[in-house]
Design a protein around this motif. Sequence first.
Motif, PDB file in Angstrom:
ATOM      1  N   UNK A  63       0.808  -1.128   0.049  1.00  0.00           N
ATOM      2  CA  UNK A  63      -0.169  -0.099  -0.164  1.00  0.00           C
ATOM      3  C   UNK A  63       0.865   1.297   0.113  1.00  0.00           C
ATOM      4  N   UNK A  64       2.041   0.939  -0.714  1.00  0.00           N
ATOM      5  CA  UNK A  64       2.851   2.267  -0.610  1.00  0.00           C
ATOM      6  C   UNK A  64       2.199   3.482  -1.682  1.00  0.00           C
ATOM      7  N   UNK A  65       1.647   2.757  -2.581  1.00  0.00           N
ATOM      8  CA  UNK A  65       1.196   3.703  -3.584  1.00  0.00           C
ATOM      9  C   UNK A  65      -0.461   3.826  -3.853  1.00  0.00           C
ATOM     10  N   UNK A  66      -1.072   4.076  -2.729  1.00  0.00           N
ATOM     11  CA  UNK A  66      -2.358   4.001  -2.679  1.00  0.00           C
ATOM     12  C   UNK A  66      -2.993   2.598  -2.341  1.00  0.00           C
ATOM     13  N   UNK A  67      -4.185   2.403  -3.024  1.00  0.00           N
ATOM     14  CA  UNK A  67      -4.799   1.079  -2.683  1.00  0.00           C
ATOM     15  C   UNK A  67      -5.192   0.216  -3.974  1.00  0.00           C
ATOM     16  N   UNK A  68      -4.780   0.749  -5.270  1.00  0.00           N
ATOM     17  CA  UNK A  68      -5.010   0.029  -6.402  1.00  0.00           C
ATOM     18  C   UNK A  68      -4.163  -1.431  -6.461  1.00  0.00           C
ATOM     19  N   UNK A  69      -4.690  -2.246  -6.832  1.00  0.00           N
ATOM     20  CA  UNK A  69      -5.977  -2.644  -7.309  1.00  0.00           C
ATOM     21  C   UNK A  69      -6.837  -3.338  -6.396  1.00  0.00           C
ATOM     22  N   UNK A  70      -6.758  -3.119  -5.144  1.00  0.00           N
ATOM     23  CA  UNK A  70      -7.678  -3.582  -4.092  1.00  0.00           C
ATOM     24  C   UNK A  70      -8.778  -3.142  -4.263  1.00  0.00           C
ATOM     25  N   UNK A  71     -10.011  -3.699  -3.929  1.00  0.00           N
ATOM     26  CA  UNK A  71     -11.461  -3.400  -4.148  1.00  0.00           C
ATOM     27  C   UNK A  71     -12.194  -3.645  -2.731  1.00  0.00           C
ATOM     28  N   UNK A  72     -13.266  -3.246  -2.580  1.00  0.00           N
ATOM     29  CA  UNK A  72     -13.929  -3.198  -1.431  1.00  0.00           C
ATOM     30  C   UNK A  72     -15.487  -3.252  -1.566  1.00  0.00           C
ATOM     31  N   UNK A  73     -16.228  -3.839  -0.692  1.00  0.00           N
ATOM     32  CA  UNK A  73     -17.804  -3.757  -0.715  1.00  0.00           C
ATOM     33  C   UNK A  73     -18.248  -2.210  -0.292  1.00  0.00           C
ATOM     34  N   UNK A  74     -19.225  -1.772  -0.640  1.00  0.00           N
ATOM     35  CA  UNK A  74     -19.737  -0.368  -0.943  1.00  0.00           C
ATOM     36  C   UNK A  74     -19.684   0.135   0.552  1.00  0.00           C
ATOM     37  N   UNK A  75     -19.992  -0.659   1.389  1.00  0.00           N
ATOM     38  CA  UNK A  75     -20.181  -0.183   2.987  1.00  0.00           C
ATOM     39  C   UNK A  75     -18.901   0.220   3.522  1.00  0.00           C
ATOM     40  N   UNK A  84      -0.280   1.942   4.771  1.00  0.00           N
ATOM     41  CA  UNK A  84      -1.005   0.644   5.179  1.00  0.00           C
ATOM     42  C   UNK A  84      -2.300   0.816   4.702  1.00  0.00           C
ATOM     43  N   UNK A  85      -3.322  -0.044   4.536  1.00  0.00           N
ATOM     44  CA  UNK A  85      -4.628   0.036   4.095  1.00  0.00           C
ATOM     45  C   UNK A  85      -5.596  -0.114   5.442  1.00  0.00           C
ATOM     46  N   UNK A 113       2.383 -25.261  -4.072  1.00  0.00           N
ATOM     47  CA  UNK A 113       2.267 -24.985  -2.941  1.00  0.00           C
ATOM     48  C   UNK A 113       2.641 -23.482  -2.659  1.00  0.00           C
ATOM     49  N   UNK A 114       1.738 -22.572  -1.964  1.00  0.00           N
ATOM     50  CA  UNK A 114       1.972 -21.179  -1.725  1.00  0.00           C
ATOM     51  C   UNK A 114       2.119 -20.806  -0.400  1.00  0.00           C
ATOM     52  N   UNK A 115       2.923 -19.693  -0.202  1.00  0.00           N
ATOM     53  CA  UNK A 115       2.923 -19.143   1.323  1.00  0.00           C
ATOM     54  C   UNK A 115       2.248 -17.931   1.410  1.00  0.00           C
ATOM     55  N   UNK A 116       1.323 -17.717   1.993  1.00  0.00           N
ATOM     56  CA  UNK A 116       0.391 -16.581   1.912  1.00  0.00           C
ATOM     57  C   UNK A 116       0.577 -16.028   3.269  1.00  0.00           C
ATOM     58  N   UNK A 117       0.868 -14.495   3.295  1.00  0.00           N
ATOM     59  CA  UNK A 117       1.027 -13.909   4.581  1.00  0.00           C
ATOM     60  C   UNK A 117       0.448 -12.508   4.276  1.00  0.00           C
ATOM     61  N   UNK A 118       0.485 -11.915   5.659  1.00  0.00           N
ATOM     62  CA  UNK A 118       0.162 -10.330   5.774  1.00  0.00           C
ATOM     63  C   UNK A 118       0.108 -10.005   7.253  1.00  0.00           C
ATOM     64  N   UNK A 119       0.321  -8.563   7.483  1.00  0.00           N
ATOM     65  CA  UNK A 119       0.025  -8.211   8.656  1.00  0.00           C
ATOM     66  C   UNK A 119      -1.303  -7.499   9.052  1.00  0.00           C
ATOM     67  N   UNK A 120      -1.768  -7.554  10.118  1.00  0.00           N
ATOM     68  CA  UNK A 120      -3.033  -7.042   9.933  1.00  0.00           C
ATOM     69  C   UNK A 120      -3.512  -6.584  11.470  1.00  0.00           C
ATOM     70  N   UNK A 121      -4.400  -5.720  11.740  1.00  0.00           N
ATOM     71  CA  UNK A 121      -4.900  -5.279  13.250  1.00  0.00           C
ATOM     72  C   UNK A 121      -6.275  -5.134  13.096  1.00  0.00           C
ATOM     73  N   UNK A 185      -6.848  -2.941   9.908  1.00  0.00           N
ATOM     74  CA  UNK A 185      -5.823  -2.460   8.956  1.00  0.00           C
ATOM     75  C   UNK A 185      -4.976  -3.645   8.543  1.00  0.00           C
ATOM     76  N   UNK A 186      -4.350  -3.484   7.231  1.00  0.00           N
ATOM     77  CA  UNK A 186      -3.697  -4.526   6.593  1.00  0.00           C
ATOM     78  C   UNK A 186      -2.476  -3.977   6.126  1.00  0.00           C
ATOM     79  N   UNK A 187      -1.414  -4.810   6.094  1.00  0.00           N
ATOM     80  CA  UNK A 187      -0.179  -4.441   5.353  1.00  0.00           C
ATOM     81  C   UNK A 187       0.822  -5.822   4.955  1.00  0.00           C
ATOM     82  N   UNK A 188       1.644  -5.437   4.091  1.00  0.00           N
ATOM     83  CA  UNK A 188       2.538  -6.338   3.533  1.00  0.00           C
ATOM     84  C   UNK A 188       1.819  -7.853   3.278  1.00  0.00           C
TER      85      UNK A 188
END
Length: 877
Positions: A63-75, A84-85, A113-121, A185-188
């Motif tokens: 999220x260093x360059x805004x939020x694209x291409x992430x999308x969200x529900x309208x609420x 971070x997002x 096989x994939x490794x999937x990760x994120x930081x979140x609060x 909040x979400x990052x990485x």
Amino acid sequence: MIRPSRRWAASLAVTAAAALAASALSSPAAQASGTNTTPAKARTAAASAAALDGPEQIRNGTFDSGSDPWWHTENITFDTTGGKLCADIPGGTINPWDVIIGQNDIPLVQGETYAYGFSASADPAKVGRALVQLPVDPYTAYLTANPELTPDGGDHAFTFTSPVDLATGQVVFQLGGSATPWRFCLDNVSLKGGAEPEVYVPDTGPRVRVNQVAYLPKGPKNATVVTEAAAALPWRLKNSAGKVVASGASTPRGVDASSGQNVHSIDFGAYTKPGAGYTLTADGETSRPFDIGAGAYETLRSDALKFYYPQRSGIAISDDLRPGYGRPAGHVGVAPNQGDTTVPCQPGVCDYTLDVSGGWYDAGDHGKYVVNGGISVAQLMSEFERTKNAPTAKPLGDGALRLPESGNGVPDILDEARWEQEFLLKMQVPDGKPYAGMAHHKIHDQAWTGLPTLPHLDPQKRELHPVSTAATLNLAATAAQAARLFAPYDAAFAAKNLTAARKAWAAAKANPGRLASPSDGTGGGTYDDADVSDEFYWAAAELYITTGEKEFNDYVLASPLHTADIWGERGFDWGHVAQLGRLDLATVPNALPGRDQVRASVVAGADKYLATLTAHPYGVPYNPPTYDWGSNNLVLNNMVVMAAAYDITGTRKYRDGVLQGIDYIFGRNALNQSYVTGYGEVSSHNQHSRWYTHQLDATLPNPPKGTLAGGPNSGIQDPLAAEKLKNCKPQFCYIDDINSWATNELTINWNSPLSWVSAFVADQGDGTVKAPGTCQVTYTTHGQWPSGFTTQVTVKNTGGTTVDGWSLKWSFLGGQKAGQSWNAGLTQSGATVTAKNVSTNSKIRPGQSITFGFLGTTSGGANPNPDLFTLNGAACA
Ligand code: 9MR
């Protein structure tokens, strides 16, 4: 029936997602795959290093360059000001998929096989849902994770193996379902290929396996030790102070096929002193602690039954009666529920609606199924009925289960059974409609609901499914049994049941081949059964026992199942019910010609299960090459057969078979855990359920104490089990995770044998086998007319001491009432009659007899001689 294979599993996996996709953007939690952050009881081989080598598949995961291409529900809206997002998540949504953040077009390669990760609060803390999935209907999830998010944030890492090649994979975070607002909040965010697949290794603790609950002081005591040693090993039993109180040598048993382990067994039955906190040591390992005592089973017999009240549909669950489990009534026609007070049929199936409110929810889903309700309510009624006929059985009375009906003068177990029986009656097609008298097979949601969905929040349309012969015969059997059991308490309800049973029987005879469809599995289980000859036999047996009528006598005797060897290795269950009929014909008084052979056949079945258990180094009376769905209920039902053999013969080895069988359920097993919530140091507590979802939402409870998990299932049909338990040996095909609906569900028909068996075990007290009483009773009905009879009873003292003052008890089959008597004073409570001496015959000298008589009335049904008489509390021979 033909045992169903993976059909139900397959349809659940697809349809659960498909249904919800209609109203939401992503799939629900009914199916899950992938691996979680290290669960409490599992170790995983490190996966991360290799995964880091793979190419990054997430665009703008930092999220260093805004939020694209992430999308969200309208609420919601995005805020990326801090690098971070973040988003404020509104309160008041119901489903997890009501709020979603996602990214599309993630390429996935089959087998990779994939490794999937994120930081979140989350502020305040929440459990989130992270999915990697198909972006369109049926929204199949390849990874489902439920990370615990806290205000301080944290890193989360998972791996999964993609089962598909897909250019358009989707990563989503489902964040809805909270009553109150919160901030996420979400990052990485990172998804990289090339990870090593994780290997799930259950934490099985010490290699010495015991019944973690309790051994009866005077009962058998056996354990199993997993070891490479070929020769016998010394063992020591220590009390809670650490003092060695017994010792001996183990018996090498070789490799056990059900676990793949080399094992020894240990017999410490010679030690009988009650106490808490014993441990057993062998091969340098010390078992989990256990008790020697009887108390736990007294508690378990009620807890196993208390399970049913919070499974009830159509009534608010009182938090006073079940602290922590209170909830509003489910499916009473209050929005967002759509029923069950006026339920239509599936399109084209019928032109009426029925009020089918009430009953129990079948399992972890919101469905209500007649065939499964049938065996469940039958086993509860049989548990009660056993108290009239088995020498060791002691009844649980009115008030024992803390029910809304407690205090109404009816034993609580019958009140609970009635809740379901009333529902089964409502499933019968009304007069004047096509198939009148048949029962609809089931009623459930049009599509599977997600986890968690409390019953009163289920928004799905409810539908009645076609009638089936199997359901109709379940109704006939249970209604016939209810007719006799409720007769002493509520004659009108008894009569209503008998009428329904007769109608159902006639309708099933007229429509013997209406089979439930094996593909009618959208939104509920199929419970299909291609062979209903066993249902016919069971229904005929119950109708015969209740009425004594010739039609049912003839049907039972002519059925090939009456003499067939029905004691298969895989036990009995909802689809194999001839055993229910045979057991009742053997143990409930009736005048069937050849009843002695029927009783002998039950003993022969028990001999088979005893032989299986004796040969099994974990002492299990079930040992097929693969374990079935709900194997624990099959193990327990095989114990029911041994218990019935003990009730019939009084031969200790059958009782001891039951006492050894329970060891497996409570921890003497390859996983070293108890399968009953709250019993044993390590016990199942994350059973699959839409509302006991503590594992996903800390504000909701785990299943109540006394809930049985389905147990090891070699089919591992759900995605979580399929991934984690691949190639499992039968005993290892189990995981205590809410997402494993194929190995870890709870159901009404699995708690019913648990409750039956735990009552039997509780009845054994400290395990002392009581010597039979020194009395012999001759009960002769001299005259019988439509509403009455006259009976003479002779009691002989076969002992060596004079009986001075006596009280003789027996129970009637159904609605009989003892009236005027001579030479004894008679009183009656429910079906149980107590005859007391009069002043002139209080003494019965050794070898002598006294005789008394009475006039009785019947409610028109069968009037067989009772099988069991107790004189001053001791069963007569
Ligand atoms: O207990 C049922 C088991 O015998 C079947 O093999 C399995 C697949 O058809 O279905 C089990 O029943 C489930 C039912 O279909 C839906 N409610 C939950 C039940 C327990 O998992």
